[in-house]
Design a protein around this motif. Structure first.
Motif, PDB file in Angstrom:
ATOM      1  N   LEU A   1       0.826  -1.206   0.000  1.00  0.00           N
ATOM      2  CA  LEU A   1       0.000   0.000   0.000  1.00  0.00           C
ATOM      3  C   LEU A   1       0.863   1.260   0.000  1.00  0.00           C
ATOM      4  O   LEU A   1       0.592   2.222  -0.728  1.00  0.00           O
ATOM      5  CB  LEU A   1      -0.914   0.009   1.232  1.00  0.00           C
ATOM      6  CG  LEU A   1      -2.068  -1.001   1.239  1.00  0.00           C
ATOM      7  CD1 LEU A   1      -2.706  -1.062   2.626  1.00  0.00           C
ATOM      8  CD2 LEU A   1      -3.120  -0.630   0.201  1.00  0.00           C
ATOM      9  N   ALA A   2       1.902   1.249   0.822  1.00  0.00           N
ATOM     10  CA  ALA A   2       2.789   2.407   0.915  1.00  0.00           C
ATOM     11  C   ALA A   2       3.528   2.647  -0.405  1.00  0.00           C
ATOM     12  O   ALA A   2       3.714   3.798  -0.826  1.00  0.00           O
ATOM     13  CB  ALA A   2       3.793   2.211   2.037  1.00  0.00           C
ATOM     14  N   THR A   3       3.913   1.557  -1.063  1.00  0.00           N
ATOM     15  CA  THR A   3       4.609   1.682  -2.347  1.00  0.00           C
ATOM     16  C   THR A   3       3.695   2.289  -3.411  1.00  0.00           C
ATOM     17  O   THR A   3       4.144   3.058  -4.276  1.00  0.00           O
ATOM     18  CB  THR A   3       5.095   0.295  -2.825  1.00  0.00           C
ATOM     19  OG1 THR A   3       5.999  -0.234  -1.858  1.00  0.00           O
ATOM     20  CG2 THR A   3       5.799   0.400  -4.172  1.00  0.00           C
ATOM     21  N   THR A   4       2.435   1.949  -3.332  1.00  0.00           N
ATOM     22  CA  THR A   4       1.476   2.413  -4.338  1.00  0.00           C
ATOM     23  C   THR A   4       0.914   3.796  -4.037  1.00  0.00           C
ATOM     24  O   THR A   4       0.829   4.656  -4.918  1.00  0.00           O
ATOM     25  CB  THR A   4       0.289   1.423  -4.444  1.00  0.00           C
ATOM     26  OG1 THR A   4       0.805   0.125  -4.708  1.00  0.00           O
ATOM     27  CG2 THR A   4      -0.654   1.830  -5.558  1.00  0.00           C
ATOM     28  N   PHE A   5       0.547   4.042  -2.775  1.00  0.00           N
ATOM     29  CA  PHE A   5      -0.152   5.276  -2.427  1.00  0.00           C
ATOM     30  C   PHE A   5       0.607   6.196  -1.479  1.00  0.00           C
ATOM     31  O   PHE A   5       0.124   7.280  -1.160  1.00  0.00           O
ATOM     32  CB  PHE A   5      -1.492   4.927  -1.766  1.00  0.00           C
ATOM     33  CG  PHE A   5      -2.398   4.099  -2.605  1.00  0.00           C
ATOM     34  CD1 PHE A   5      -2.754   4.485  -3.894  1.00  0.00           C
ATOM     35  CD2 PHE A   5      -2.914   2.895  -2.120  1.00  0.00           C
ATOM     36  CE1 PHE A   5      -3.609   3.716  -4.671  1.00  0.00           C
ATOM     37  CE2 PHE A   5      -3.767   2.115  -2.889  1.00  0.00           C
ATOM     38  CZ  PHE A   5      -4.114   2.536  -4.162  1.00  0.00           C
ATOM     39  N   GLY A   6       1.751   5.776  -1.010  1.00  0.00           N
ATOM     40  CA  GLY A   6       2.481   6.508   0.031  1.00  0.00           C
ATOM     41  C   GLY A   6       2.647   7.993  -0.254  1.00  0.00           C
ATOM     42  O   GLY A   6       3.044   8.376  -1.352  1.00  0.00           O
ATOM     43  N   GLY A   7       2.338   8.827   0.743  1.00  0.00           N
ATOM     44  CA  GLY A   7       2.550  10.260   0.641  1.00  0.00           C
ATOM     45  C   GLY A   7       1.420  11.024  -0.024  1.00  0.00           C
ATOM     46  O   GLY A   7       1.445  12.256  -0.075  1.00  0.00           O
ATOM     47  N   ALA A   8       0.417  10.308  -0.544  1.00  0.00           N
ATOM     48  CA  ALA A   8      -0.649  10.984  -1.292  1.00  0.00           C
ATOM     49  C   ALA A   8      -1.464  11.927  -0.418  1.00  0.00           C
ATOM     50  O   ALA A   8      -1.784  13.052  -0.811  1.00  0.00           O
ATOM     51  CB  ALA A   8      -1.568   9.955  -1.945  1.00  0.00           C
ATOM     52  N   ALA A   9      -1.817  11.478   0.783  1.00  0.00           N
ATOM     53  CA  ALA A   9      -2.647  12.305   1.664  1.00  0.00           C
ATOM     54  C   ALA A   9      -1.928  13.590   2.062  1.00  0.00           C
ATOM     55  O   ALA A   9      -2.510  14.675   2.121  1.00  0.00           O
ATOM     56  CB  ALA A   9      -3.049  11.511   2.907  1.00  0.00           C
ATOM     57  N   GLU A  10      -0.626  13.468   2.333  1.00  0.00           N
ATOM     58  CA  GLU A  10       0.164  14.642   2.720  1.00  0.00           C
ATOM     59  C   GLU A  10       0.316  15.596   1.532  1.00  0.00           C
ATOM     60  O   GLU A  10       0.224  16.815   1.688  1.00  0.00           O
ATOM     61  CB  GLU A  10       1.521  14.205   3.224  1.00  0.00           C
ATOM     62  CG  GLU A  10       2.388  15.369   3.703  1.00  0.00           C
ATOM     63  CD  GLU A  10       3.684  14.894   4.341  1.00  0.00           C
ATOM     64  OE1 GLU A  10       4.440  15.755   4.831  1.00  0.00           O
ATOM     65  OE2 GLU A  10       3.943  13.685   4.359  1.00  0.00           O
ATOM     66  N   ALA A  11       0.577  15.015   0.360  1.00  0.00           N
ATOM     67  CA  ALA A  11       0.748  15.854  -0.838  1.00  0.00           C
ATOM     68  C   ALA A  11      -0.522  16.618  -1.160  1.00  0.00           C
ATOM     69  O   ALA A  11      -0.469  17.765  -1.579  1.00  0.00           O
ATOM     70  CB  ALA A  11       1.159  14.971  -2.016  1.00  0.00           C
TER      71      ALA A  11
END
Length: 219
Positions: free
Chosen positions: A209-219
């Motif tokens: 999940l982190a590899t695919t979506f990581g950082g999206a919410a923060e961005a």
């Protein structure tokens, strides 16, 4: 009685009293060349100021009403959280305060308010095999996935929760979001679960999940 209504009555009473006093002294005013009309004009300043005060308090009340509504929603979210913790026997191994602090932390760097995160976390708590650090990481990845896939947090929590709660068959819940675990990955997950290493199996899913979506919410 509402504060605004009280202020209106107070200001009106003060102005009416002042005008009545001026009318009473009109005769004396005429002796000095100051007519009632002039005195009335002089009162326009206090009257205008009173109106400004009322307008200001109306704005304050509007903000206060919004804050009260937000507090009510927050209180409801915390109440549901506490109820869910009790119902699940604190299976996640985290206290209500720890989960609330986590929600506040996520609020600081994502678009989601803490009451919205708390509601999502209450859904995630229903999956009793998700505990401790994996619960925290799962909460973050749910925010990331919901952001990228434009999902509501409840749906994202259910999809991730099912996958982590039962890594052998639950990962199918992520297929709609485009996840395709290889045969080797599925076999590894199965072996881990069967040997009691469910937290490690969850770690593999969380890494994906982190590899695919990581950082999206923060961005």
């Amino acid at each position: 009685m509402a504060v605004i209504d009280e202020l209106k009555i107070l200001v009106k009473a003060e102005v009416d009293s002042a005008i009545a006093a001026l009318q009473k002294t009109e005769s004396q005013s005429n002796k000095t060349g100051l007519s009632f009309a002039k005195l009335r004009d002089m009162m326009q300043g206090p009257v205008a100021a009173g109106k400004e005060v009322i307008a200001a308090f109306q704005k304050i009340k509007a903000v206060s009403d919004k804050m009260e509504a937000a507090w009510s929603i927050q209180e409801q979210a915390v109440a549901i959280l506490n109820s869910t913790l009790k119902a699940t026997g604190d299976a996640a191994g985290l206290s209500s305060k720890e989960i609330q602090d986590l929600a506040s932390e996520f609020q600081s760097f994502t678009k989601y308010g803490d009451e919205t995160v708390l509601a999502m976390e209450s859904v995630l708590l229903g999956f009793k095999n998700i505990k401790g650090d994996n619960f925290k990481e799962a909460s973050l990845q749910i925010l990331n996935m919901a952001t990228v896939m434009k999902m509501d947090l409840t749906s994202a929590a259910q999809a991730v929760g099912k996958a982590l709660d039962d890594p052998i068959t639950g990962i199918d819940s992520l297929s709609r979001q485009g996840f395709k675990f290889s045969k080797e990955q599925k076999e590894m997950l199965k072996q881990m679960v069967e040997t009691g290493r469910i937290a490690d199996a969850q770690g593999i899913i969380l890494d994906e999940l982190a590899t695919t979506f990581g950082g999206a919410a923060e961005a």
